[in-house]
Design a protein around this motif. Structure first.
Motif, mmCIF file in Angstrom:
data_model
loop_
_atom_site.group_PDB
_atom_site.id
_atom_site.type_symbol
_atom_site.label_atom_id
_atom_site.label_comp_id
_atom_site.label_asym_id
_atom_site.label_seq_id
_atom_site.Cartn_x
_atom_site.Cartn_y
_atom_site.Cartn_z
ATOM 1 N N ARG A 1 0.722 -1.129 0.129
ATOM 2 C CA ARG A 1 -0.088 -0.228 0.123
ATOM 3 C C ARG A 1 1.001 1.212 0.108
ATOM 4 N NH1 ARG A 1 -2.970 -2.694 4.154
ATOM 5 N NH2 ARG A 1 -4.439 -4.008 3.026
ATOM 6 N N GLN A 2 1.975 1.264 0.664
ATOM 7 C CA GLN A 2 2.925 2.294 0.970
ATOM 8 C C GLN A 2 3.391 2.877 -0.281
ATOM 9 O OE1 GLN A 2 3.191 4.635 3.042
ATOM 10 N NE2 GLN A 2 5.379 5.264 3.287
ATOM 11 N N VAL A 3 3.836 1.343 -0.872
ATOM 12 C CA VAL A 3 4.528 1.763 -2.238
ATOM 13 C C VAL A 3 3.752 2.108 -3.241
ATOM 14 C CG1 VAL A 3 5.418 0.182 -4.182
ATOM 15 C CG2 VAL A 3 6.193 -0.412 -1.863
ATOM 16 N N ALA A 4 2.477 1.524 -3.247
ATOM 17 C CA ALA A 4 1.488 2.236 -4.353
ATOM 18 C C ALA A 4 1.298 3.606 -4.255
ATOM 19 C CB ALA A 4 -0.030 1.450 -4.193
ATOM 20 N N SER A 5 1.301 4.016 -2.899
ATOM 21 C CA SER A 5 0.866 5.718 -2.706
ATOM 22 C C SER A 5 2.216 6.344 -3.319
ATOM 23 C CB SER A 5 0.398 5.757 -1.346
ATOM 24 O OG SER A 5 1.585 5.974 -0.287
ATOM 25 N N ILE A 6 3.363 5.961 -2.701
ATOM 26 C CA ILE A 6 4.521 6.742 -3.435
ATOM 27 C C ILE A 6 4.399 6.769 -4.977
ATOM 28 C CG2 ILE A 6 6.842 6.419 -3.703
ATOM 29 C CD1 ILE A 6 7.009 5.159 -0.797
ATOM 30 N N ILE A 7 4.063 5.645 -5.713
ATOM 31 C CA ILE A 7 4.183 5.573 -6.977
ATOM 32 C C ILE A 7 3.112 6.520 -7.587
ATOM 33 C CG2 ILE A 7 3.743 4.095 -8.968
ATOM 34 C CD1 ILE A 7 4.899 1.860 -7.602
ATOM 35 N N LYS A 8 1.932 6.351 -7.108
ATOM 36 C CA LYS A 8 0.715 7.404 -7.612
ATOM 37 C C LYS A 8 0.795 8.920 -7.187
ATOM 38 C CE LYS A 8 -1.476 3.924 -9.082
ATOM 39 N NZ LYS A 8 -2.514 2.907 -8.832
ATOM 40 N N ALA A 9 1.919 9.015 -6.183
ATOM 41 C CA ALA A 9 2.063 10.510 -5.917
ATOM 42 C C ALA A 9 2.713 11.412 -7.116
ATOM 43 C CB ALA A 9 2.792 10.476 -4.579
ATOM 44 N N ASP A 10 3.222 10.739 -8.047
ATOM 45 C CA ASP A 10 4.157 11.376 -8.923
ATOM 46 C C ASP A 10 3.846 10.523 -10.275
ATOM 47 O OD1 ASP A 10 5.950 12.455 -10.617
ATOM 48 O OD2 ASP A 10 7.551 12.329 -9.308
ATOM 49 N N PRO A 11 3.117 11.253 -11.190
ATOM 50 C CA PRO A 11 2.911 10.511 -12.554
ATOM 51 C C PRO A 11 3.994 10.223 -13.323
ATOM 52 C CG PRO A 11 1.857 12.685 -12.307
ATOM 53 C CD PRO A 11 2.632 12.541 -11.149
ATOM 54 N N ALA A 12 5.252 10.980 -12.918
ATOM 55 C CA ALA A 12 6.655 10.548 -13.545
ATOM 56 C C ALA A 12 6.952 8.937 -13.323
ATOM 57 C CB ALA A 12 7.566 11.594 -13.375
ATOM 58 N N ARG A 13 6.520 8.558 -12.182
ATOM 59 C CA ARG A 13 6.954 7.219 -11.966
ATOM 60 C C ARG A 13 6.253 6.181 -12.529
ATOM 61 N NH1 ARG A 13 6.687 9.409 -5.604
ATOM 62 N NH2 ARG A 13 8.923 10.260 -5.522
ATOM 63 N N ASN B 1 13.641 6.338 1.176
ATOM 64 C CA ASN B 1 13.385 5.465 2.389
ATOM 65 C C ASN B 1 11.738 5.180 2.249
ATOM 66 O OD1 ASN B 1 12.743 3.819 4.577
ATOM 67 N ND2 ASN B 1 13.873 5.151 5.873
ATOM 68 N N THR B 2 11.222 3.815 2.022
ATOM 69 C CA THR B 2 9.836 3.711 1.569
ATOM 70 C C THR B 2 9.115 3.984 3.156
ATOM 71 O OG1 THR B 2 10.329 1.870 -0.003
ATOM 72 C CG2 THR B 2 8.521 1.911 1.202
ATOM 73 N N ASN B 3 9.871 3.990 4.145
ATOM 74 C CA ASN B 3 9.021 4.195 5.581
ATOM 75 C C ASN B 3 9.233 5.411 5.754
ATOM 76 O OD1 ASN B 3 8.598 1.381 5.455
ATOM 77 N ND2 ASN B 3 10.734 0.951 6.202
ATOM 78 N N GLU B 4 9.902 6.477 5.010
ATOM 79 C CA GLU B 4 10.034 7.785 5.336
ATOM 80 C C GLU B 4 10.036 8.599 3.891
ATOM 81 O OE1 GLU B 4 12.946 10.798 7.807
ATOM 82 O OE2 GLU B 4 13.450 8.456 7.790
ATOM 83 N N PRO B 5 9.011 8.563 3.165
ATOM 84 C CA PRO B 5 9.066 8.945 2.001
ATOM 85 C C PRO B 5 9.374 10.569 1.834
ATOM 86 C CG PRO B 5 6.789 8.210 2.478
ATOM 87 C CD PRO B 5 7.569 7.875 3.442
ATOM 88 N N GLU B 6 9.126 11.253 2.899
ATOM 89 C CA GLU B 6 9.091 12.660 3.104
ATOM 90 C C GLU B 6 10.719 12.971 3.038
ATOM 91 O OE1 GLU B 6 7.351 10.989 5.105
ATOM 92 O OE2 GLU B 6 8.562 10.913 6.769
ATOM 93 N N ALA B 7 11.386 12.268 3.421
ATOM 94 C CA ALA B 7 12.972 12.363 3.543
ATOM 95 C C ALA B 7 13.668 12.376 1.991
ATOM 96 C CB ALA B 7 13.791 11.383 4.315
ATOM 97 N N ASP B 8 14.489 13.323 1.616
ATOM 98 C CA ASP B 8 15.139 13.242 0.558
ATOM 99 C C ASP B 8 16.004 12.378 0.033
ATOM 100 O OD1 ASP B 8 14.009 15.815 0.201
ATOM 101 O OD2 ASP B 8 15.489 17.136 0.963
ATOM 102 N N GLY B 9 16.729 11.754 0.974
ATOM 103 C CA GLY B 9 17.646 10.616 0.956
ATOM 104 C C GLY B 9 18.895 11.153 0.152
ATOM 105 N N THR B 10 19.525 10.165 -0.581
ATOM 106 C CA THR B 10 21.038 10.586 -1.161
ATOM 107 C C THR B 10 20.687 10.676 -2.598
ATOM 108 O OG1 THR B 10 22.014 9.324 0.622
ATOM 109 C CG2 THR B 10 23.347 9.763 -1.297
#
Ligand code: ASP
Length: 438
Positions: free
Chosen positions: A20-32, A264-273
Protein backbone atom coordinates in the motif's frame (compact mmCIF):
# COMPACT_ATOMS: atom_id res chain seq x y z
CA UNK A 1 7.09 14.73 -19.38
CA UNK A 2 9.64 13.47 -16.90
CA UNK A 3 10.28 9.74 -16.58
CA UNK A 4 11.33 8.14 -13.33
CA UNK A 5 12.22 4.50 -12.85
CA UNK A 6 11.50 3.33 -9.33
CA UNK A 7 12.96 0.20 -7.77
CA UNK A 8 11.61 -1.17 -4.50
CA UNK A 9 13.71 -3.53 -2.38
CA UNK A 10 12.45 -6.66 -0.64
CA UNK A 11 11.78 -4.99 2.70
CA UNK A 12 9.65 -2.38 0.89
CA UNK A 13 7.44 -5.17 -0.49
CA UNK A 14 7.48 -7.62 2.38
CA UNK A 15 3.73 -7.49 3.13
CA UNK A 16 0.42 -5.90 2.10
CA UNK A 17 1.00 -2.89 4.33
CA UNK A 18 4.20 -2.12 2.44
CA UNK A 19 2.49 -2.72 -0.93
CA UNK A 20 0.00 0.00 0.00
CA UNK A 21 2.78 2.36 0.95
CA UNK A 22 4.63 1.59 -2.30
CA UNK A 23 1.47 2.21 -4.36
CA UNK A 24 0.92 5.56 -2.67
CA UNK A 25 4.51 6.59 -3.42
CA UNK A 26 4.13 5.61 -7.07
CA UNK A 27 0.75 7.30 -7.46
CA UNK A 28 2.03 10.49 -5.84
CA UNK A 29 4.13 11.28 -8.92
CA UNK A 30 2.91 10.52 -12.47
CA UNK A 31 6.53 10.50 -13.66
CA UNK A 32 7.04 7.25 -11.73
CA UNK A 33 6.19 5.13 -14.75
CA UNK A 34 8.41 2.08 -14.63
CA UNK A 35 8.57 -0.01 -11.49
CA UNK A 36 11.14 -2.69 -10.64
CA UNK A 37 10.27 -4.84 -7.62
CA UNK A 38 12.38 -7.28 -5.57
CA UNK A 39 10.93 -10.42 -4.02
CA UNK A 40 9.21 -10.08 -0.62
CA UNK A 41 11.91 -9.59 2.01
CA UNK A 42 11.96 -9.87 5.77
CA UNK A 43 8.89 -8.61 7.68
CA UNK A 44 10.71 -8.82 10.99
CA UNK A 45 14.22 -9.69 12.13
CA UNK A 46 13.88 -13.48 12.25
CA UNK A 47 11.77 -13.68 9.09
CA UNK A 48 13.07 -15.42 5.93
CA UNK A 49 13.24 -13.69 2.56
CA UNK A 50 11.26 -15.41 -0.19
CA UNK A 51 14.43 -15.62 -2.30
CA UNK A 52 16.15 -17.59 0.47
CA UNK A 53 13.15 -19.92 0.73
CA UNK A 54 13.30 -20.52 -3.01
CA UNK A 55 17.00 -21.37 -2.86
CA UNK A 56 16.20 -23.74 0.00
CA UNK A 57 13.45 -25.39 -2.08
CA UNK A 58 15.89 -25.89 -4.90
CA UNK A 59 18.37 -27.60 -2.55
CA UNK A 60 15.69 -29.86 -1.10
CA UNK A 61 14.55 -30.98 -4.53
CA UNK A 62 18.15 -31.68 -5.47
CA UNK A 63 18.56 -33.84 -2.39
CA UNK A 64 15.29 -35.64 -3.13
CA UNK A 65 13.72 -34.27 0.05
CA UNK A 66 10.08 -33.34 0.43
CA UNK A 67 9.47 -29.70 -0.42
CA UNK A 68 5.74 -29.49 0.32
CA UNK A 69 5.91 -27.77 3.71
CA UNK A 70 8.47 -25.19 2.64
CA UNK A 71 6.70 -24.41 -0.62
CA UNK A 72 3.47 -23.94 1.30
CA UNK A 73 5.19 -21.11 3.21
CA UNK A 74 6.07 -19.40 -0.04
CA UNK A 75 2.47 -19.77 -1.26
CA UNK A 76 1.25 -18.34 2.04
CA UNK A 77 3.43 -15.26 1.63
CA UNK A 78 1.98 -14.41 -1.79
CA UNK A 79 -1.58 -15.45 -1.03
CA UNK A 80 -1.42 -13.46 2.20
CA UNK A 81 -0.40 -10.31 0.35
CA UNK A 82 -3.16 -10.77 -2.25
CA UNK A 83 -5.82 -11.42 0.39
CA UNK A 84 -4.73 -8.50 2.58
CA UNK A 85 -4.81 -6.16 -0.38
CA UNK A 86 -8.30 -7.41 -1.25
CA UNK A 87 -7.06 -8.04 -4.77
CA UNK A 88 -9.17 -10.06 -7.15
CA UNK A 89 -6.32 -12.16 -8.52
CA UNK A 90 -5.85 -15.91 -8.47
CA UNK A 91 -2.15 -16.73 -8.44
CA UNK A 92 -2.57 -20.45 -7.65
CA UNK A 93 -2.00 -21.57 -11.27
CA UNK A 94 1.29 -19.65 -11.38
CA UNK A 95 2.38 -21.06 -8.03
CA UNK A 96 1.65 -24.62 -9.19
CA UNK A 97 3.51 -24.04 -12.43
CA UNK A 98 6.60 -22.73 -10.59
CA UNK A 99 6.62 -25.72 -8.26
CA UNK A 100 6.35 -28.20 -11.12
CA UNK A 101 9.07 -26.45 -13.07
CA UNK A 102 11.35 -26.61 -10.03
CA UNK A 103 10.61 -30.33 -9.64
CA UNK A 104 11.61 -30.79 -13.26
CA UNK A 105 15.02 -29.32 -12.70
CA UNK A 106 14.61 -25.93 -14.27
CA UNK A 107 17.71 -24.77 -12.40
CA UNK A 108 18.80 -22.83 -9.34
CA UNK A 109 18.53 -19.42 -10.98
CA UNK A 110 15.04 -20.16 -12.26
CA UNK A 111 13.94 -21.06 -8.72
CA UNK A 112 15.42 -17.88 -7.21
CA UNK A 113 14.04 -15.62 -9.93
CA UNK A 114 10.43 -16.62 -9.26
CA UNK A 115 10.43 -14.46 -6.13
CA UNK A 116 10.61 -11.31 -8.23
CA UNK A 117 8.45 -12.74 -11.03
CA UNK A 118 5.49 -13.52 -8.75
CA UNK A 119 5.85 -10.29 -6.79
CA UNK A 120 5.95 -8.35 -10.07
CA UNK A 121 2.73 -9.99 -11.22
CA UNK A 122 0.94 -9.03 -8.02
CA UNK A 123 2.28 -5.49 -8.02
CA UNK A 124 1.30 -4.92 -11.66
CA UNK A 125 -2.26 -6.08 -10.91
CA UNK A 126 -2.44 -3.91 -7.83
CA UNK A 127 -1.18 -0.79 -9.62
CA UNK A 128 -3.05 -1.48 -12.86
CA UNK A 129 0.27 -1.30 -14.78
CA UNK A 130 1.44 -3.58 -17.64
CA UNK A 131 3.68 -6.51 -16.73
CA UNK A 132 6.87 -6.93 -18.74
CA UNK A 133 8.57 -10.24 -17.98
CA UNK A 134 12.32 -9.66 -17.58
CA UNK A 135 13.00 -12.87 -19.49
CA UNK A 136 11.84 -11.13 -22.67
CA UNK A 137 13.91 -7.97 -22.27
CA UNK A 138 17.05 -8.64 -20.16
CA UNK A 139 19.69 -10.71 -21.96
CA UNK A 140 22.86 -12.53 -21.01
CA UNK A 141 25.57 -13.72 -23.38
CA UNK A 142 26.69 -17.33 -23.81
CA UNK A 143 29.52 -16.76 -21.30
CA UNK A 144 27.07 -15.51 -18.67
CA UNK A 145 27.95 -11.81 -18.87
CA UNK A 146 25.19 -9.25 -19.23
CA UNK A 147 24.48 -8.25 -22.85
CA UNK A 148 23.94 -4.51 -22.54
CA UNK A 149 23.54 -3.66 -26.24
CA UNK A 150 20.87 -6.22 -27.00
CA UNK A 151 19.06 -5.53 -23.73
CA UNK A 152 19.08 -1.79 -24.21
CA UNK A 153 17.67 -2.03 -27.71
CA UNK A 154 14.92 -4.58 -27.00
CA UNK A 155 13.98 -3.10 -23.64
CA UNK A 156 13.79 0.48 -24.95
CA UNK A 157 11.44 -0.65 -27.72
CA UNK A 158 9.27 -2.60 -25.29
CA UNK A 159 9.04 0.26 -22.79
CA UNK A 160 7.83 2.57 -25.51
CA UNK A 161 4.79 0.35 -25.92
CA UNK A 162 3.75 0.89 -22.31
CA UNK A 163 2.73 4.06 -20.57
CA UNK A 164 3.32 2.41 -17.19
CA UNK A 165 4.82 -0.99 -16.43
CA UNK A 166 6.25 -3.32 -13.81
CA UNK A 167 9.46 -5.18 -14.74
CA UNK A 168 10.59 -7.75 -12.12
CA UNK A 169 14.17 -7.35 -10.96
CA UNK A 170 17.08 -9.76 -10.54
CA UNK A 171 16.88 -11.97 -13.65
CA UNK A 172 17.06 -12.26 -17.40
CA UNK A 173 17.52 -14.95 -20.02
CA UNK A 174 20.45 -16.88 -21.50
CA UNK A 175 20.74 -17.41 -25.28
CA UNK A 176 19.41 -20.98 -24.80
CA UNK A 177 16.26 -19.70 -23.12
CA UNK A 178 17.13 -20.64 -19.53
CA UNK A 179 16.73 -18.12 -16.73
CA UNK A 180 19.80 -16.50 -15.21
CA UNK A 181 19.95 -14.16 -12.23
CA UNK A 182 22.38 -11.41 -11.37
CA UNK A 183 24.24 -11.84 -8.07
CA UNK A 184 22.34 -11.33 -4.80
CA UNK A 185 20.73 -7.92 -4.48
CA UNK A 186 20.66 -7.75 -8.27
CA UNK A 187 17.27 -6.03 -8.61
CA UNK A 188 19.25 -2.81 -8.16
CA UNK A 189 21.00 -3.65 -11.43
CA UNK A 190 17.71 -4.29 -13.24
CA UNK A 191 16.45 -0.90 -12.03
CA UNK A 192 19.52 0.78 -13.43
CA UNK A 193 19.22 -1.06 -16.77
CA UNK A 194 15.55 -0.06 -17.06
CA UNK A 195 16.42 3.56 -16.21
CA UNK A 196 18.96 3.63 -19.01
CA UNK A 197 16.61 2.03 -21.57
CA UNK A 198 13.80 4.40 -20.60
CA UNK A 199 16.21 7.37 -20.88
CA UNK A 200 14.88 8.26 -17.46
CA UNK A 201 15.47 11.60 -15.77
CA UNK A 202 15.96 9.86 -12.45
CA UNK A 203 16.42 6.37 -11.04
CA UNK A 204 14.80 6.19 -7.62
CA UNK A 205 15.97 3.29 -5.51
CA UNK A 206 13.57 2.82 -2.59
CA UNK A 207 14.89 0.87 0.37
CA UNK A 208 14.57 0.81 4.16
CA UNK A 209 17.20 3.41 5.06
CA UNK A 210 17.17 7.15 4.42
CA UNK A 211 20.07 7.07 2.00
CA UNK A 212 23.76 6.49 2.40
CA UNK A 213 25.26 7.13 5.78
CA UNK A 214 28.65 8.75 6.19
CA UNK A 215 29.81 5.69 8.12
CA UNK A 216 28.62 2.22 9.06
CA UNK A 217 25.86 2.63 11.70
CA UNK A 218 27.00 -0.63 13.31
CA UNK A 219 30.22 1.12 14.27
CA UNK A 220 29.31 4.80 14.47
CA UNK A 221 26.16 5.64 16.39
CA UNK A 222 23.66 7.59 14.32
CA UNK A 223 25.94 8.69 11.51
CA UNK A 224 24.87 11.64 9.33
CA UNK A 225 23.26 10.83 5.98
CA UNK A 226 25.02 11.86 2.77
CA UNK A 227 23.00 14.37 0.74
CA UNK A 228 24.94 14.19 -2.50
CA UNK A 229 27.66 11.82 -3.60
CA UNK A 230 29.34 11.26 -6.97
CA UNK A 231 29.44 7.87 -8.69
CA UNK A 232 33.21 7.75 -8.16
CA UNK A 233 32.98 8.42 -4.45
CA UNK A 234 30.28 5.82 -4.19
CA UNK A 235 32.48 3.25 -5.92
CA UNK A 236 35.22 3.88 -3.36
CA UNK A 237 32.83 3.52 -0.42
CA UNK A 238 30.96 0.50 -1.82
CA UNK A 239 34.21 -1.24 -2.56
CA UNK A 240 35.05 -0.87 1.11
CA UNK A 241 31.84 -2.52 2.12
CA UNK A 242 29.30 0.32 2.38
CA UNK A 243 26.29 -1.53 1.04
CA UNK A 244 23.01 0.09 0.19
CA UNK A 245 23.15 -0.34 -3.54
CA UNK A 246 24.54 -3.29 -5.53
CA UNK A 247 28.01 -2.35 -6.80
CA UNK A 248 27.20 -3.13 -10.43
CA UNK A 249 24.04 -1.02 -10.38
CA UNK A 250 26.05 2.11 -10.99
CA UNK A 251 27.31 1.28 -14.47
CA UNK A 252 24.18 1.46 -16.71
CA UNK A 253 23.00 4.80 -15.30
CA UNK A 254 26.49 6.20 -15.06
CA UNK A 255 26.91 5.46 -18.74
CA UNK A 256 23.74 7.41 -19.48
CA UNK A 257 24.40 10.16 -16.92
CA UNK A 258 21.19 9.45 -14.99
CA UNK A 259 21.28 10.36 -11.28
CA UNK A 260 20.23 7.82 -8.66
CA UNK A 261 18.17 8.85 -5.66
CA UNK A 262 18.27 6.48 -2.67
CA UNK A 263 14.99 6.87 -0.77
CA UNK A 264 13.32 5.35 2.26
CA UNK A 265 9.92 3.70 1.70
CA UNK A 266 9.12 4.09 5.39
CA UNK A 267 10.02 7.78 5.37
CA UNK A 268 9.00 9.04 1.92
CA UNK A 269 9.25 12.70 2.90
CA UNK A 270 13.03 12.42 3.44
CA UNK A 271 15.16 13.52 0.46
CA UNK A 272 17.54 10.58 0.74
CA UNK A 273 20.89 10.55 -1.05
CA UNK A 274 21.47 11.81 -4.59
CA UNK A 275 24.15 9.97 -6.56
CA UNK A 276 25.34 12.12 -9.46
CA UNK A 277 28.07 12.18 -12.10
CA UNK A 278 29.52 15.44 -10.89
CA UNK A 279 28.62 18.29 -8.62
CA UNK A 280 30.31 21.54 -7.70
CA UNK A 281 28.58 21.43 -4.34
CA UNK A 282 30.21 20.08 -1.22
CA UNK A 283 29.71 20.51 2.47
CA UNK A 284 32.44 22.89 3.62
CA UNK A 285 31.81 21.88 7.21
CA UNK A 286 32.63 18.24 6.69
CA UNK A 287 35.20 18.02 3.83
CA UNK A 288 34.85 14.24 3.67
CA UNK A 289 31.84 12.56 2.08
CA UNK A 290 32.15 9.31 3.96
CA UNK A 291 34.42 6.78 5.55
CA UNK A 292 34.25 3.01 5.17
CA UNK A 293 36.51 0.07 5.72
CA UNK A 294 36.99 -3.66 5.56
CA UNK A 295 38.93 -6.27 7.47
CA UNK A 296 40.57 -9.38 6.07
CA UNK A 297 43.61 -8.13 4.19
CA UNK A 298 47.21 -9.38 4.14
CA UNK A 299 50.41 -7.57 3.20
CA UNK A 300 53.20 -9.32 1.34
CA UNK A 301 56.37 -7.33 1.99
CA UNK A 302 59.38 -7.96 -0.23
CA UNK A 303 62.74 -6.39 0.66
CA UNK A 304 65.87 -6.25 -1.40
CA UNK A 305 68.85 -3.92 -1.26
CA UNK A 306 69.02 -1.70 -4.33
CA UNK A 307 65.55 -2.79 -5.40
CA UNK A 308 64.93 0.68 -6.66
CA UNK A 309 67.43 0.36 -9.48
CA UNK A 310 66.43 -3.14 -10.53
CA UNK A 311 64.38 -2.79 -13.67
CA UNK A 312 61.43 -5.16 -13.93
CA UNK A 313 61.29 -5.96 -10.20
CA UNK A 314 57.67 -4.91 -9.77
CA UNK A 315 56.56 -6.60 -12.94
CA UNK A 316 58.07 -9.92 -11.87
CA UNK A 317 56.34 -9.79 -8.48
CA UNK A 318 53.00 -9.00 -10.11
CA UNK A 319 53.57 -11.78 -12.62
CA UNK A 320 53.69 -14.26 -9.74
CA UNK A 321 50.36 -12.95 -8.51
CA UNK A 322 48.89 -13.14 -11.98
CA UNK A 323 50.02 -16.73 -12.46
CA UNK A 324 48.29 -17.58 -9.19
CA UNK A 325 45.17 -15.66 -10.23
CA UNK A 326 45.42 -13.27 -7.31
CA UNK A 327 44.36 -9.68 -7.81
CA UNK A 328 46.09 -7.07 -5.69
CA UNK A 329 44.38 -4.20 -3.90
CA UNK A 330 47.20 -1.75 -3.22
CA UNK A 331 50.86 -1.47 -3.94
CA UNK A 332 52.67 0.88 -1.55
CA UNK A 333 56.44 0.79 -2.02
CA UNK A 334 59.65 2.20 -0.56
CA UNK A 335 63.22 2.51 -1.84
CA UNK A 336 64.24 -1.03 -1.07
CA UNK A 337 60.92 -2.66 -0.38
CA UNK A 338 57.62 -3.24 -2.02
CA UNK A 339 54.37 -4.23 -0.34
CA UNK A 340 51.44 -5.86 -2.01
CA UNK A 341 48.09 -5.75 -0.24
CA UNK A 342 45.82 -8.67 -1.10
CA UNK A 343 42.66 -10.03 0.43
CA UNK A 344 43.58 -12.83 2.84
CA UNK A 345 40.98 -15.22 1.42
CA UNK A 346 42.75 -15.08 -2.00
CA UNK A 347 46.05 -16.40 -0.66
CA UNK A 348 44.66 -19.02 1.70
CA UNK A 349 46.22 -22.41 0.92
CA UNK A 350 48.77 -20.86 -1.44
CA UNK A 351 51.10 -18.99 0.88
CA UNK A 352 54.12 -21.31 0.60
CA UNK A 353 53.78 -21.52 -3.15
CA UNK A 354 53.56 -17.74 -3.46
CA UNK A 355 56.56 -17.06 -1.26
CA UNK A 356 58.77 -19.55 -3.05
CA UNK A 357 57.67 -18.26 -6.47
CA UNK A 358 58.55 -14.68 -5.43
CA UNK A 359 61.93 -15.90 -4.09
CA UNK A 360 62.67 -17.61 -7.38
CA UNK A 361 61.58 -14.65 -9.50
CA UNK A 362 63.29 -11.70 -7.78
CA UNK A 363 65.79 -13.22 -5.31
CA UNK A 364 64.81 -10.85 -2.50
CA UNK A 365 66.54 -10.45 0.88
CA UNK A 366 63.25 -11.29 2.57
CA UNK A 367 59.58 -11.98 1.87
CA UNK A 368 57.02 -11.95 4.64
CA UNK A 369 53.26 -12.17 4.73
CA UNK A 370 51.40 -10.43 7.56
CA UNK A 371 47.67 -10.88 8.14
CA UNK A 372 44.93 -9.11 10.07
CA UNK A 373 45.12 -5.85 8.24
CA UNK A 374 42.06 -3.64 7.93
CA UNK A 375 41.79 -0.97 5.24
CA UNK A 376 39.89 2.26 5.70
CA UNK A 377 38.95 4.59 2.85
CA UNK A 378 38.44 8.25 3.70
CA UNK A 379 36.49 9.52 0.72
CA UNK A 380 35.61 13.04 -0.39
CA UNK A 381 35.58 15.05 -3.59
CA UNK A 382 36.32 18.16 -1.52
CA UNK A 383 39.76 16.85 -0.56
CA UNK A 384 41.24 18.21 -3.78
CA UNK A 385 40.41 21.73 -2.60
CA UNK A 386 40.73 21.38 1.15
CA UNK A 387 44.29 21.31 2.39
CA UNK A 388 45.29 19.18 5.33
CA UNK A 389 42.74 16.38 5.12
CA UNK A 390 45.45 13.73 5.24
CA UNK A 391 47.20 15.40 8.17
CA UNK A 392 43.93 15.71 10.10
CA UNK A 393 43.09 12.05 9.47
CA UNK A 394 46.51 10.78 10.54
CA UNK A 395 46.57 12.98 13.63
CA UNK A 396 43.12 11.78 14.66
CA UNK A 397 44.13 8.15 14.21
CA UNK A 398 47.35 8.53 16.14
CA UNK A 399 45.65 10.55 18.90
CA UNK A 400 43.38 7.52 19.32
CA UNK A 401 46.52 5.49 20.00
CA UNK A 402 46.30 3.59 16.73
CA UNK A 403 49.34 2.74 14.65
CA UNK A 404 48.99 3.28 10.89
CA UNK A 405 50.47 0.35 8.99
CA UNK A 406 50.20 1.82 5.51
CA UNK A 407 48.96 4.83 3.59
CA UNK A 408 47.91 5.07 -0.02
CA UNK A 409 46.54 8.05 -1.87
CA UNK A 410 45.87 8.01 -5.59
CA UNK A 411 46.59 11.17 -7.55
CA UNK A 412 42.88 11.67 -8.21
CA UNK A 413 42.69 12.79 -4.57
CA UNK A 414 39.21 11.60 -3.86
CA UNK A 415 40.27 9.05 -1.31
CA UNK A 416 42.99 8.29 1.19
CA UNK A 417 43.45 4.66 2.17
CA UNK A 418 44.95 3.78 5.52
CA UNK A 419 45.78 0.32 6.78
CA UNK A 420 45.53 -0.49 10.49
CA UNK A 421 45.59 -3.66 12.60
CA UNK A 422 42.18 -5.33 12.55
CA UNK A 423 41.86 -4.94 16.31
CA UNK A 424 42.18 -1.14 15.91
CA UNK A 425 39.59 -0.94 13.13
CA UNK A 426 36.63 0.49 15.06
CA UNK A 427 38.81 2.88 17.02
CA UNK A 428 40.37 4.28 13.86
CA UNK A 429 36.99 4.69 12.13
CA UNK A 430 35.53 6.47 15.13
CA UNK A 431 38.55 8.78 15.31
CA UNK A 432 38.25 9.78 11.65
CA UNK A 433 34.51 10.26 11.83
CA UNK A 434 34.65 12.47 14.89
CA UNK A 435 37.50 14.52 13.48
CA UNK A 436 35.47 15.52 10.43
CA UNK A 437 31.88 15.35 11.59
CA UNK A 438 31.37 16.01 15.24
N1 ASP B 1 15.70 -11.06 -4.23
C1 ASP B 1 17.07 -11.05 -4.61
C2 ASP B 1 17.94 -11.20 -3.37
O1 ASP B 1 17.43 -11.38 -2.28
C3 ASP B 1 17.43 -9.86 -5.41
C4 ASP B 1 17.15 -8.51 -4.79
O2 ASP B 1 16.42 -8.42 -3.81
O3 ASP B 1 17.66 -7.52 -5.30
O4 ASP B 1 19.13 -11.15 -3.47
Amino acid sequence: MQVKVVKFGGSSLADAEHFRQVASIIKADPARRYVVPSAPGQRFKEDTKVTDMLYACYEKIRNHEDVEELYQKIKDRYNGIIADLGLNFDISGELEYVKNAMMHRSGRDFAASRGEYLNGLILSKYLGFSFIDAENVIFFRENGTFDEEKTNKVLAEELMQHEKAVIPGFYGVMPNGTIKTFSRGGSDITGSIVARAAAADLYENWTDVSGFMMADPRIIENPCAIETITYRELRELSYMGATVLHEDAIFPVRYAGIPINIRNTNEPEADGTMIVAETPYYDTQKVITGVAGKKGFSVITIEKDMMNSEIGFGRKVLEVLEENEISFEHLPSGVDNMSVVVSTSCIEGRREKLVSAIRRMVRPDSVIIEDELALIAIVGRAMVKAKGTAARSFDAISDAGVNIRLIDQGSSEISIIVGVEERDFNKALEAIYSEFVK
